[in-house]
Write a protein that holds these residues in place. Structure first.
Motif, PDB file in Angstrom:
ATOM      1  N   VAL A 420      39.608 102.474  71.443  1.00 19.29           N
ATOM      2  CA  VAL A 420      38.639 102.591  70.363  1.00 19.29           C
ATOM      3  C   VAL A 420      39.390 102.435  69.050  1.00 19.29           C
ATOM      4  CG1 VAL A 420      36.996 104.118  69.203  1.00 19.29           C
ATOM      5  CG2 VAL A 420      37.126 104.093  71.703  1.00 19.29           C
ATOM      6  N   VAL A 421      38.849 101.615  68.132  1.00 18.99           N
ATOM      7  CA  VAL A 421      39.485 101.407  66.833  1.00 18.99           C
ATOM      8  C   VAL A 421      39.266 102.650  65.971  1.00 18.99           C
ATOM      9  CG1 VAL A 421      39.561  99.989  64.765  1.00 18.99           C
ATOM     10  CG2 VAL A 421      39.128  98.924  66.986  1.00 18.99           C
ATOM     11  N   LEU A 422      40.371 103.245  65.521  1.00 18.17           N
ATOM     12  CA  LEU A 422      40.289 104.445  64.693  1.00 18.17           C
ATOM     13  C   LEU A 422      40.490 104.142  63.217  1.00 18.17           C
ATOM     14  CD1 LEU A 422      42.418 106.885  66.920  1.00 18.17           C
ATOM     15  CD2 LEU A 422      39.944 106.451  66.981  1.00 18.17           C
ATOM     16  N   ASN A 423      41.358 103.173  62.928  1.00 19.90           N
ATOM     17  CA  ASN A 423      41.623 102.847  61.530  1.00 19.90           C
ATOM     18  C   ASN A 423      42.226 101.449  61.448  1.00 19.90           C
ATOM     19  OD1 ASN A 423      41.897 103.220  58.732  1.00 19.90           O
ATOM     20  ND2 ASN A 423      44.022 103.880  58.961  1.00 19.90           N
ATOM     21  N   VAL A 424      41.907 100.713  60.353  1.00 25.06           N
ATOM     22  CA  VAL A 424      42.432  99.367  60.131  1.00 25.06           C
ATOM     23  C   VAL A 424      42.996  99.299  58.718  1.00 25.06           C
ATOM     24  CG1 VAL A 424      41.938  96.895  60.108  1.00 25.06           C
ATOM     25  CG2 VAL A 424      40.701  98.383  61.685  1.00 25.06           C
ATOM     26  N   ASN A 425      44.250  98.820  58.630  1.00 25.31           N
ATOM     27  CA  ASN A 425      44.906  98.672  57.329  1.00 25.31           C
ATOM     28  C   ASN A 425      45.522  97.275  57.263  1.00 25.31           C
ATOM     29  OD1 ASN A 425      46.463  98.798  54.995  1.00 25.31           O
ATOM     30  ND2 ASN A 425      47.080 100.918  55.351  1.00 25.31           N
ATOM     31  N   PRO A 426      44.745  96.262  56.797  1.00 23.98           N
ATOM     32  CA  PRO A 426      45.260  94.884  56.763  1.00 23.98           C
ATOM     33  C   PRO A 426      46.472  94.730  55.856  1.00 23.98           C
ATOM     34  CG  PRO A 426      42.876  94.935  56.484  1.00 23.98           C
ATOM     35  CD  PRO A 426      43.349  96.337  56.348  1.00 23.98           C
ATOM     36  N   ALA A 427      46.532  95.489  54.751  1.00 23.00           N
ATOM     37  CA  ALA A 427      47.652  95.358  53.816  1.00 23.00           C
ATOM     38  C   ALA A 427      48.974  95.704  54.499  1.00 23.00           C
ATOM     39  CB  ALA A 427      47.427  96.249  52.604  1.00 23.00           C
ATOM     40  N   GLU A 428      48.963  96.749  55.309  1.00 20.99           N
ATOM     41  CA  GLU A 428      50.174  97.154  56.025  1.00 20.99           C
ATOM     42  C   GLU A 428      50.222  96.587  57.434  1.00 20.99           C
ATOM     43  OE1 GLU A 428      50.587 101.343  55.950  1.00 20.99           O
ATOM     44  OE2 GLU A 428      50.603 101.476  53.764  1.00 20.99           O
ATOM     45  N   ARG A 429      49.194  95.781  57.780  1.00 16.17           N
ATOM     46  CA  ARG A 429      49.126  95.125  59.082  1.00 16.17           C
ATOM     47  C   ARG A 429      49.200  96.152  60.211  1.00 16.17           C
ATOM     48  NH1 ARG A 429      50.237  89.782  57.498  1.00 16.17           N
ATOM     49  NH2 ARG A 429      50.512  89.005  59.606  1.00 16.17           N
ATOM     50  N   ARG A 430      48.346  97.161  60.110  1.00 20.10           N
ATOM     51  CA  ARG A 430      48.320  98.234  61.093  1.00 20.10           C
ATOM     52  C   ARG A 430      46.899  98.505  61.558  1.00 20.10           C
ATOM     53  NH1 ARG A 430      52.303 102.895  58.498  1.00 20.10           N
ATOM     54  NH2 ARG A 430      54.256 101.691  58.596  1.00 20.10           N
ATOM     55  N   ILE A 431      46.790  98.760  62.853  1.00 12.29           N
ATOM     56  CA  ILE A 431      45.527  99.204  63.451  1.00 12.29           C
ATOM     57  C   ILE A 431      45.844 100.412  64.323  1.00 12.29           C
ATOM     58  CG2 ILE A 431      43.696  98.653  65.088  1.00 12.29           C
ATOM     59  CD1 ILE A 431      43.696  95.837  64.183  1.00 12.29           C
ATOM     60  N   SER A 432      45.100 101.495  64.061  1.00 10.92           N
ATOM     61  CA  SER A 432      45.267 102.701  64.875  1.00 10.92           C
ATOM     62  C   SER A 432      44.211 102.703  65.961  1.00 10.92           C
ATOM     63  CB  SER A 432      45.144 103.959  64.009  1.00 10.92           C
ATOM     64  OG  SER A 432      46.170 103.989  63.039  1.00 10.92           O
ATOM     65  N   LEU A 433      44.641 102.921  67.198  1.00 11.37           N
ATOM     66  CA  LEU A 433      43.746 102.907  68.346  1.00 11.37           C
ATOM     67  C   LEU A 433      43.791 104.250  69.058  1.00 11.37           C
ATOM     68  CD1 LEU A 433      44.789  99.433  69.828  1.00 11.37           C
ATOM     69  CD2 LEU A 433      42.830  99.904  68.329  1.00 11.37           C
ATOM     70  N   GLY A 434      42.737 104.514  69.806  1.00 11.75           N
ATOM     71  CA  GLY A 434      42.667 105.737  70.600  1.00 11.75           C
ATOM     72  C   GLY A 434      42.143 105.451  71.989  1.00 11.75           C
ATOM     73  N   MET A 435      42.664 106.216  72.953  1.00 14.15           N
ATOM     74  CA  MET A 435      42.202 106.072  74.329  1.00 14.15           C
ATOM     75  C   MET A 435      41.415 107.297  74.784  1.00 14.15           C
ATOM     76  SD  MET A 435      45.670 104.405  75.989  1.00 14.15           S
ATOM     77  CE  MET A 435      45.027 104.488  77.648  1.00 14.15           C
ATOM     78  N   ARG A 436      41.756 108.450  74.264  1.00 13.00           N
ATOM     79  CA  ARG A 436      41.086 109.673  74.699  1.00 13.00           C
ATOM     80  C   ARG A 436      39.635 109.705  74.232  1.00 13.00           C
ATOM     81  NH1 ARG A 436      43.372 114.534  70.829  1.00 13.00           N
ATOM     82  NH2 ARG A 436      42.506 113.747  68.873  1.00 13.00           N
ATOM     83  N   GLN A 437      39.329 108.919  73.182  1.00 20.45           N
ATOM     84  CA  GLN A 437      37.961 108.913  72.655  1.00 20.45           C
ATOM     85  C   GLN A 437      36.957 108.320  73.636  1.00 20.45           C
ATOM     86  OE1 GLN A 437      40.658 108.103  70.998  1.00 20.45           O
ATOM     87  NE2 GLN A 437      40.711 109.538  69.281  1.00 20.45           N
ATOM     88  N   LEU A 438      37.459 107.628  74.651  1.00 23.19           N
ATOM     89  CA  LEU A 438      36.562 107.068  75.657  1.00 23.19           C
ATOM     90  C   LEU A 438      36.088 108.125  76.643  1.00 23.19           C
ATOM     91  CD1 LEU A 438      38.546 103.774  76.392  1.00 23.19           C
ATOM     92  CD2 LEU A 438      36.445 104.005  75.036  1.00 23.19           C
ATOM     93  N   ALA A 439      36.700 109.302  76.627  1.00 32.23           N
ATOM     94  CA  ALA A 439      36.304 110.404  77.513  1.00 32.23           C
ATOM     95  C   ALA A 439      35.755 111.549  76.665  1.00 32.23           C
ATOM     96  CB  ALA A 439      37.491 110.874  78.345  1.00 32.23           C
TER      97      ALA A 439
END
Length: 646
Positions: A420-439
Motif C-alpha cells: 500500500v502506498v503510504l507516501n510519495v516524494n518525487p523531489a527526493e525520489r522516494r516512495i514509502s510502502l506498507g505491507m501490514r496495512q493489507l491486514a
C-alpha cells in the motif's frame, strides 16, 4: 682381338670414300655407328653406376665390362666412325654428368625446392626431394596454432637443405627457411610501402607472440599487440591480425611487426570523424569497450567516453553488467564534453523520460500496488514497482507484530509482494510502502477483547531492566513494569520475580492502540498492603518497626509487611534531646506523624514517642492523689528507676 694398322687404314679409307660419295655431310650416323654409340653409352652408364652407386655388385660390373668389347673384327667400324662414336659418347657422359650435378644442386643450400611428403613421425616429416636419399624436417615447423600438422602424406611442400645429415642418412631440411624466402619479398614490399599485412598468431612466446606471415615466422612484441596491455596473450592463439612491419634483418631472417601502430592510426582517423559530431546533447552510437564497478567505457570511434552507473538506468543497478556487456553496441547521449582533457561523460537513461515526473499521479497515497523485492536490508525491503521506480517497505510497516527481528524473515529478493502506498516524494525520489496495512490491525480491537481490569495470561517473552514483556497472543505483547511486580518487595530487576518462558497471569492496566502499548500488572492480583495499612492506622499511632536501611537524611523503617516509613534524622532523638544512631536491624517504637495515601508515604518519629510519655506523666501528676496512691517522692523514684532500666 687387336686389329692391324693396314686393316684399319683400309677400312678407314673405304668408309671415308663411301661416305663422301653417298653423303656429302655425314650428319646422321650409320646403323653401325648407332650401334657403337649405343654400346659406348651403355658401357659409360654402367661404369658410372659402378663407381657412383654402391648398390651395384662387382659381378654386375664384370658382366658389363665383358659384354662391352664383344665386337668382332668384321663389325669394327672404320677410324672416322670410331672417332665420331667417341665424341658422341663424350657428349652423353657430359650430359649425364650435368644432369647429376643439377640434381645435387637442386637440393643444395640456399635453394628452395619442391618436395613430396612421404610420412609423418612423432618428431619429423619425411620428404622426397628427388635426391639419392630422402630428407627430414622437424615436425614443429609444420604445426598450426593448435599443434596439429598442416601437411599430410602426398602433399607438396617447399623446403631448403640444411647442413649435414641425420644419423639415419637423411638430408636435413627446413620448411620455415623455404617459407621465409617465399614470404620475404612480400614482407619487404609491405615494409617499404608501409602497408599492413596479415599475420596468424602461432604461439605465446617470451615477451610477446610468434606470428606467421605467408609461412614466415615473425615476432609481435606484447607492447605492440594492442593500444592497451593485454593480460591474456595466450587467448589470442589462432587469431588473424593485421600488422605492420617495423624491423627487418634479412641476414638473420628476423621480422618484427606491430599491431599497435595500425590501431593508433585507425583511432586517430576515427577520432577526427567523431569530433566533427561531438557536442553536449548529441546522441551517438558506440561499442562497450570495458566494464568497471562504477561504469562502462564506450568507444565512440577513436574516443572513449564514460557511462557512469548512475546514468545507466533510472532504476538501481548493482553492477554495469546488469545492463550491458563488453562488445554491445548502444546509443548514448553526450552529457558533458571537456575539449581540453578530451573527456566525455555519457548517459543512457537520459534517452527515456524520467519516470518520477508523474510518479505522484500514478502512485497516489492509499493505492494498492505490486512489485518485485530487489533488495533486503536491516531496516526494510526495497520493492521495484517499475523500471526506475522503487519504494521502501520499512521494517515497522511489514507486520503488526513487534517480534520480527529482520525483514529477511518475511521477504526475500525476487519475491512478488503486494503493498500500500503510504507516501510519495518525487523531489527526493522516494516512495514509502506498507505491507501490514493489507491486514486488519489487531490493536484496534484490543479494547473490546481485553478491557482494562481484565485478567489475562501469557508467556514471558523478554526481560529488560525496566520490566518484562508478556505475549498474550500472536503479535500482542504487554509490558509489566518493574514497579508493578510486587506490593511488598522492592524489585530492582524483573529477573528477581520472573524468568523468560514462564507463564504468568496479569491484570490489564492500560491500552494505547495508536502507540501499540499494553500495560500489565502482576501485583494487582494481590490485595494492596498500603491500602490496608492506611485503613487501619492513623497519625499519632505508636507502632513498632525495624530499620531496613539508612540514608544521609534518615532511616527507612519496616512498619508492616511490604510497608515502609521514613524516620528523618531530626526525629531520631531520645528523651533528653540527644541524637540516636540508627542501624539496619535495630528495632524501635515510632510514632506516625504523617500519612500520604496518594504517595504511599508514612512519616515516623522517635522524638514524638518520648514527648508522649512525658505528657502522660504530667497528666498523671495532675490527677487527685488518693490515700492509697503513691506520694510525689515515690513517683519520682519510680520514674528514675524506669529510666535506669531503659
Amino acid at each position: 682381338m687387336t686389329l692391324s694398322d693396314h686393316t684399319t687404314a683400309h677400312n678407314s679409307e673405304s668408309n671415308s670414300a663411301v661416305a663422301t660419295e653417298t653423303e656429302p655431310m655425314a650428319s646422321e650416323p650409320t646403323l653401325t655407328e648407332q650401334s657403337m654409340a649405343a654400346q659406348n653409352m651403355a658401357a659409360q652408364n654402367m661404369n658410372e653406376q659402378s663407381t657412383s652407386d654402391p648398390k651395384v655388385t662387382e659381378h654386375e660390373a664384370e658382366v658389363n665390362q665383358a659384354s662391352a668389347p664383344a665386337v668382332s673384327a668384321e663389325t669394327t667400324p672404320p677410324a672416322a666412325a670410331v672417332s665420331e662414336d667417341k665424341h658422341a659418347g663424350e657428349d652423353f657422359a657430359s650430359a649425364l654428368e650435368s644432369f647429376t650435378t643439377e640434381t645435387e644442386e637442386a637440393v643444395g643450400e640456399d635453394r628452395v625446392i619442391k618436395g613430396t611428403v612421404l610420412k609423418l613421425t612423432a618428431t619429423h616429416v619425411v620428404v622426397d626431394v628427388g635426391a639419392k636419399s630422402e630428407g627430414m624436417l622437424p615436425l614443429a615447423e609444420v604445426l598450426d596454432h593448435e599443434g596439429k600438422p598442416k601437411v599430410k602424406p602426398g602433399d607438396e611442400i617447399d623446403v631448403m637443405r640444411e647442413k649435414g645429415h641425420t644419423e639415419e642418412g637423411y638430408i636435413n631440411l627446413s620448411h620455415q627457411k623455404a617459407a621465409r624466402i617465399h614470404a620475404w619479398e612480400e614482407v619487404e614490399k609491405a615494409h617499404h610501402e608501409k602497408r599492413p599485412i596479415q599475420a596468424v598468431v602461432i604461439e605465446r612466446t617470451k615477451g610477446g607472440l610468434t606470428v606467421d606471415i605467408l609461412g614466415a615466422r615473425a615476432f609481435l612484441p606484447g607492447s605492440q599487440v594492442d593500444l592497451r596491455p593485454i593480460r591474456n596473450l595466450e587467448g589470442m592463439k589462432g587469431q588473424t591480425l593485421e600488422v605492420t612491419v617495423i624491423k627487418l634483418n634479412k641476414k638473420r631472417g628476423n621480422i618484427v611487426v606491430s599491431r599497435k601502430e595500425l590501431l593508433e592510426g585507425e583511432q586517430t582517423e576515427k577520432r577526427s570523424k567523431t569530433l566533427e559530431h561531438l557536442e553536449e546533447g548529441s546522441i551517438l552510437t558506440g561499442v562497450v569497450k570495458n566494464l568497471t564497478e562504477y561504469g562502462a567505457f564506450v568507444d565512440l570511434g577513436g574516443l572513449d567516453g564514460l557511462l557512469h552507473i548512475t546514468d545507466m538506468s533510472w532504476g538501481r543497478l548493482t553492477h554495469p553488467r546488469d545492463l550491458v556487456n563488453v562488445g554491445d553496441q548502444i546509443q548514448v547521449k553526450v552529457l558533458k564534453y571537456d575539449k581540453d582533457k578530451q573527456r566525455v561523460s555519457l548517459g543512457f537513461k537520459q534517452l527515456t523520460p524520467d519516470p518520477w515526473l508523474d510518479a505522484e499521479h500514478r502512485y497516489p497515497v492509499g493505492a494498492h500496488v505490486s512489485g518485485r523485492v530487489i533488495s533486503v536490508t536491516d531496516y526494510g525491503a526495497f520493492v521495484e514497482l517499475e523500471q526506475g521506480i522503487e519504494g521502501l517497505v520499512h521494517v515497522s510497516e511489514m507486520t503488526w507484530s513487534k517480534r520480527m527481528k529482520h525483514p529477511s524473515k518475511l521477504v526475500n529478493v525476487g519475491d512478488q509482494v503486494e503493498c500500500v502506498v503510504l507516501n510519495v516524494n518525487p523531489a527526493e525520489r522516494r516512495i514509502s510502502l506498507g505491507m501490514r496495512q493489507l491486514a486488519a490491525n489487531p490493536w484496534d480491537a484490543l479494547h473490546d477483547k481485553y478491557p482494562v481490569g481484565m485478567t489475562v495470561e501469557g508467556r514471558v517473552r523478554n526481560l529488560t531492566d525496566f520490566g518484562a514483556f508478556i505475549e498474550i497472543e500472536d503479535g500482542i505483547d504487554g509490558l509489566v513494569h518493574v514497579s508493578n511486580l510486587s506490593w511488598t518487595k522492592r524489585v530492582k530487576h524483573p529477573s528477581e520475580v520472573l524468568k523468560k518462558g514462564d507463564r504468568v497471569k496479569a491484570v490489564v492496566l492500560a491500552i494505547e492502540p495508536d502507540k501499540r502499548r499494553l500495560s500489565l500488572g502482576v501485583k494487582q492480583l494481590q490485595p494492596d498492603v498500603w491500602e490496608t495499612f492506611f485503613a487501619t492506622h492513623h497519625v499519632g499511632d505508636v507502632i513498632h518497626g525495624k530499620v531496613l536501611r539508612v540514608a544521609a537524611f534518615g532511616a527507612f523503617v519496616e512498619i508492616a509487611e511490604g510497608v515502609e516509613g521514613l524516620c528523618h534524622k531530626s526525629e531520631a532523638v531520645d528523651g533528653n534531646g540527644q541524637p540516636l544512631h540508627l542501624e539496619p536491624g535495630v528495632e524501635h517504637d515510632f510514632k506516625i506523624i504523617k500519612m500520604s495515601p496518594e504517595d504511599k508515604k508514612v512519616g515516623l518519629s522517635i522524638r514524638a514517642v518520648g514527648e508522649e510519655a512525658s505528657r502522660s506523666e504530667v497528666e498523671a501528676y495532675k490527677q487527685p492523689v488518693s490515700s492509697t496512691s503513691s506520694t510525689i517522692g515515690e513517683l519520682i523514684s519510680w520514674k528514675r528507676a524506669s529510666n535506669e532500666n531503659n
